[in-house]
Design a protein around this motif. Structure first.
Motif, PDB file in Angstrom:
ATOM      1  N   ALA A  53      -1.039  -1.924  -3.675  1.00  0.00           N
ATOM      2  CA  ALA A  53      -2.258  -2.584  -3.206  1.00  0.00           C
ATOM      3  C   ALA A  53      -3.026  -1.622  -2.308  1.00  0.00           C
ATOM      4  CB  ALA A  53      -1.908  -3.849  -2.436  1.00  0.00           C
ATOM      5  N   GLY A  54      -4.302  -1.882  -2.143  1.00  0.00           N
ATOM      6  CA  GLY A  54      -5.109  -1.006  -1.297  1.00  0.00           C
ATOM      7  C   GLY A  54      -4.890  -1.211   0.186  1.00  0.00           C
ATOM      8  N   SER A  55      -4.453  -2.423   0.556  1.00  0.00           N
ATOM      9  CA  SER A  55      -4.321  -2.758   1.973  1.00  0.00           C
ATOM     10  C   SER A  55      -3.584  -4.091   2.098  1.00  0.00           C
ATOM     11  CB  SER A  55      -5.701  -2.896   2.620  1.00  0.00           C
ATOM     12  OG  SER A  55      -6.406  -3.997   2.040  1.00  0.00           O
ATOM     13  N   GLU A  56      -3.274  -4.470   3.330  1.00  0.00           N
ATOM     14  CA  GLU A  56      -2.700  -5.796   3.566  1.00  0.00           C
ATOM     15  C   GLU A  56      -3.675  -6.875   3.097  1.00  0.00           C
ATOM     16  OE1 GLU A  56      -1.357  -8.762   7.242  1.00  0.00           O
ATOM     17  OE2 GLU A  56      -1.805  -6.651   7.657  1.00  0.00           O
ATOM     18  N   GLY A  57      -4.950  -6.684   3.395  1.00  0.00           N
ATOM     19  CA  GLY A  57      -5.959  -7.649   2.982  1.00  0.00           C
ATOM     20  C   GLY A  57      -6.010  -7.827   1.475  1.00  0.00           C
ATOM     21  N   ALA A  58      -5.828  -6.723   0.750  1.00  0.00           N
ATOM     22  CA  ALA A  58      -5.834  -6.792  -0.713  1.00  0.00           C
ATOM     23  C   ALA A  58      -4.630  -7.567  -1.232  1.00  0.00           C
ATOM     24  CB  ALA A  58      -5.844  -5.383  -1.300  1.00  0.00           C
ATOM     25  N   LEU A  59      -3.486  -7.397  -0.613  1.00  0.00           N
ATOM     26  CA  LEU A  59      -2.300  -8.170  -0.990  1.00  0.00           C
ATOM     27  C   LEU A  59      -2.568  -9.667  -0.847  1.00  0.00           C
ATOM     28  CD1 LEU A  59       0.610  -6.192   0.732  1.00  0.00           C
ATOM     29  CD2 LEU A  59       0.439  -6.639  -1.711  1.00  0.00           C
ATOM     30  N   PRO A 115       0.839  -1.209   0.000  1.00  0.00           N
ATOM     31  CA  PRO A 115       0.000   0.000   0.000  1.00  0.00           C
ATOM     32  C   PRO A 115       0.873   1.258   0.000  1.00  0.00           C
ATOM     33  CG  PRO A 115      -0.874  -1.613   1.532  1.00  0.00           C
ATOM     34  CD  PRO A 115       0.446  -2.156   1.061  1.00  0.00           C
ATOM     35  N   SER A 117      -6.105 -15.468  -4.734  1.00  0.00           N
ATOM     36  CA  SER A 117      -6.814 -15.536  -6.006  1.00  0.00           C
ATOM     37  C   SER A 117      -5.907 -16.062  -7.116  1.00  0.00           C
ATOM     38  CB  SER A 117      -7.350 -14.148  -6.376  1.00  0.00           C
ATOM     39  OG  SER A 117      -7.966 -14.163  -7.645  1.00  0.00           O
ATOM     40  N   ALA A 147      -5.458 -11.208  -0.599  1.00  0.00           N
ATOM     41  CA  ALA A 147      -6.540 -11.654  -1.483  1.00  0.00           C
ATOM     42  C   ALA A 147      -6.018 -11.926  -2.888  1.00  0.00           C
ATOM     43  CB  ALA A 147      -7.645 -10.609  -1.520  1.00  0.00           C
ATOM     44  N   GLU A 148      -5.114 -11.061  -3.375  1.00  0.00           N
ATOM     45  CA  GLU A 148      -4.551 -11.285  -4.709  1.00  0.00           C
ATOM     46  C   GLU A 148      -3.693 -12.542  -4.749  1.00  0.00           C
ATOM     47  OE1 GLU A 148      -3.478  -8.922  -7.738  1.00  0.00           O
ATOM     48  OE2 GLU A 148      -4.150  -6.993  -6.922  1.00  0.00           O
TER      49      GLU A 148
END
Length: 312
Positions: free
Chosen positions: A187-193, A164, A199, A195-196
């Protein structure tokens, strides 16, 4: 009557001695009625370390407040005393303000957290078929690899998933230093990292990203760590090495809360234990305070020396 007076005198002397001992203990705690304000940073590992420190400070007799703080902005708060301490500072990512306020002696580094760390570029292991030659960094420069990682927003460059924006990062500098045809996309956030990463693993879609350990995601996803390109210049912005993690306090902390100061100097964090708690919080959805309390309740042999250090 004379004997009675002697006994009274002895009783008074004992009472004074006990009172003196109590006052000495109070003085050792220092300003125990004023809360110690601990910085709560963005990532779960820091939440775990901070809550363990906080729960144990409460056991010693202090009041604790948890204050949400950004990774760079926290140093302004530590410098002016509006934050008391931050127990998990990754020294590879401290921005320009940290060395300035440290040199001005507005903050104090009180030692290593002893957290075993990793940081660098990772990829899902299936990427070794997409980019033959991985984990060597030169595999990323091959046209077929760049094309596989290219997206509409980065074409003709490949996409590199970065931290981020408000965390700071060295990835874009290192990519530029080595003329690598990639665009770093925050990334938008730790969670987004995470999630990618999950995925990409599930869909077998190409991904290269900045990441670190300890982290629960590394226990659940099969990743490789890229052998990094050589440093073009020695320095924090141009190199990635396993970072040291230290504990930082406001410069007046030791004088104000002497026992807490001794405790935090002794306080350590085991990476394996932290990662287990992170998994419980982030993946299993358990309450952070409950997870930390369970660890504290079950691990007195681990933390007792830290608390004993506070007693002098």
């Amino acid at each position: 009557m004379k004997g009675t007076n002697v006994l009274k005198g002895a009783g008074i002397g004992l009472a004074l001695l006990l009172a003196a001992n109590t006052q000495a203990r109070t003085a050792e705690l220092g300003a125990k009625d004023e809360p110690i304000k601990l910085a709560m940073l963005e990532w779960t590992g820091a939440h775990v370390s901070t809550r363990i420190a906080g729960q144990l400070l409460e056991k010693i007799g202090y009041k604790v407040e948890y204050v949400t703080a950004g990774n760079f902005p926290q140093f302004s708060g530590l410098a002016d005393g509006s934050l008391s301490a931050s127990v998990e500072i990754w020294l590879n990512n401290v921005g320009d303000i940290y060395p300035k306020v440290l040199a001005e002696k507005k903050i104090e580094d009180i030692g290593k957290l002893d957290l075993e760390t990793r940081e660098g570029w990772i990829y899902p292991k299936f990427m070794e078929k997409v980019c033959p030659g991985l984990p060597d960094w030169t595999a990323l420069t091959k046209p077929e690899c760049v094309q596989a990682l290219s997206t509409p927003e980065t074409a003709p460059n490949g996409r590199f998933l970065d931290y981020p924006a408000d965390w700071g990062s060295r990835a874009a500098t290192i990519l530029a230093d080595n003329n690598m045809p990639y665009t770093a996309v925050p990334a938008g956030s730790e969670g987004a990292l995470v999630a990618e990463l999950e995925s990409a693993e599930a869909a077998k879609s190409p991904l290269v990203m900045m990441f670190w350990g300890p982290h629960y995601a590394l226990a659940e996803n099969d990743v490789g760590w890229i052998k990094m390109p050589p440093c073009k210049e020695q320095g924090n912005e141009h190199c990635i090495t396993p970072p040291d993690v230290d504990k930082i306090v406001w410069s007046g902390f030791g004088a104000k809360w002497p026992a807490a100061y001794a405790f935090l100097k002794a306080f350590k964090m085991d990476a394996t234990e932290q990662q287990k708690m992170m998994l419980a919080v982030d993946k299993d959805g358990k309450d952070l305070d409950a997870v930390v309390k369970e660890w504290v309740d079950k691990n007195e042999p681990a933390w007792k020396p830290w608390v004993d250090a506070a007693k002098g």
